[in-house]
Design a protein around this motif. Structure first.
Motif, mmCIF file in Angstrom:
data_model
loop_
_atom_site.group_PDB
_atom_site.id
_atom_site.type_symbol
_atom_site.label_atom_id
_atom_site.label_comp_id
_atom_site.label_asym_id
_atom_site.label_seq_id
_atom_site.Cartn_x
_atom_site.Cartn_y
_atom_site.Cartn_z
ATOM 1 N N GLY A 198 -0.895 -1.280 3.905
ATOM 2 C CA GLY A 198 -1.323 -1.863 2.642
ATOM 3 C C GLY A 198 -2.802 -2.186 2.581
ATOM 4 N N LEU A 199 -3.646 -1.330 3.132
ATOM 5 C CA LEU A 199 -5.080 -1.579 3.117
ATOM 6 C C LEU A 199 -5.627 -1.461 1.701
ATOM 7 N N GLU A 200 -6.611 -2.295 1.385
ATOM 8 C CA GLU A 200 -7.300 -2.189 0.106
ATOM 9 C C GLU A 200 -8.017 -0.839 0.029
ATOM 10 N N PRO A 201 -8.221 -0.302 -1.200
ATOM 11 C CA PRO A 201 -8.802 1.045 -1.333
ATOM 12 C C PRO A 201 -10.086 1.256 -0.541
ATOM 13 N N ASP A 203 -11.245 -0.499 2.090
ATOM 14 C CA ASP A 203 -10.929 -0.572 3.519
ATOM 15 C C ASP A 203 -10.191 0.691 3.970
#
Length: 278
Positions: A198-201, A203
């Motif tokens: 679930g990494l931020e875009p 990251d």
């Protein structure tokens, strides 16, 4: 041969990964020290250190600093070693295209240099793995799987599509098509992991680029060990692992990938840097 490689990898690799994922840091340190000790012994053989005492001294010169650095709180020395090893691999990368195999036996001075190179190469790798495990054990698992997939993807892509040699003077069997296949495999794996975590875009994008870079760096470690074997006139570094050769044959990609991956994670702030001990 392929079946034997898979069986060996499953029998040894899966328990090791389980230990890395769920074991305490001291147990991982012990595992890393064992692997590095065996790899260094093989390195000493490639460097033509025939005297067991000399080869044992080389093993101690690698294992003792790794254990000491692993047990000590992170300090300026850790960051200094990390910075120096990045420079070390950059120099190796720049020199690889100019390598040509010697036609005569290497002089004693060259064997000494190869022994020194073992310390320069293996100590930071061990330190990096233990340090990263203390921060995020699953990232060590990710790194091990990523490096394995890079090698596997390159193998099958090279078999199917390989036409253009990657480094003919070092490892004639490696091809540019194989390298591309390995990198695409790494990218696909990194995309799946970034989504699962679930990494931020932003990251996720940085994580993907770093993963592909590590795929490239792992090849540099592999080629460097290939030089050692060519100079020694050996096909494998040892015979401890059926279907794989020696310990160093399986660990060669990791010695470059581990410290660079750790440095990238810290520099890009994908993991928090530990406080530096006074």
């Amino acid at each position: 041969m392929l079946k034997q490689r898979i069986l060996t990898a499953a029998a040894l690799g899966l328990p090791a990964l389980a230990l890395v994922a769920w074991g305490p840091n001291w147990a991982v340190l012990a595992l890393v020290a064992l692997v590095l000790g065996l790899a260094t012994w093989e390195w000493g053989g490639l460097a033509r250190l025939e005297n067991p005492l000399a080869r044992g001294a080389l093993v101690a010169a690698v294992v003792v600093p790794v254990v000491a650095l692993g047990l000590a709180p992170v300090a300026g020395l850790h960051y200094l070693i990390l910075g120096l090893v990045l420079l070390w691999w950059l120099v190796i990368l720049l020199l690889l295209p100019f390598y040509r195999e010697r036609e005569t036996a290497a002089p004693a001075s060259s064997r000494t240099l190869f022994a020194v190179a073992a310390i320069m190469t293996l100590v930071p790798a061990g330190m990096g793995l233990v340090w990263l495990h203390a921060l995020a054990p699953l990232l060590v698992v990710y790194l091990v799987v990523l490096v394995g997939l890079a090698d596997t993807g390159a193998y099958f892509a090279g078999k199917a599509f390989g036409r253009n040699p990657l480094a003919p003077h070092i490892s004639p069997g490696k091809t540019r098509e194989g390298l591309l296949g390995g990198l695409l495999t790494v990218l696909a794996f990194a995309i799946v992991v970034a989504a699962v975590w679930g990494l931020e875009p932003m990251d996720a994008m940085v994580f993907l680029l770093l993963s592909v870079l590590i795929g490239l760096v792992s090849v540099v470690g592999d080629l460097f060990e290939s030089i050692l074997k060519r100079q020694a006139g050996e096909k494998d570094s040892g015979s401890l692992l059926p279907g794989h050769g020696g310990i160093l044959d399986r660990f060669d990609s990791m010695v470059a990938a581990a410290p660079v991956f750790l440095a990238g994670l810290l520099w890009l702030a994908l993991i928090p840097a530990p406080p530096v001990a006074a």
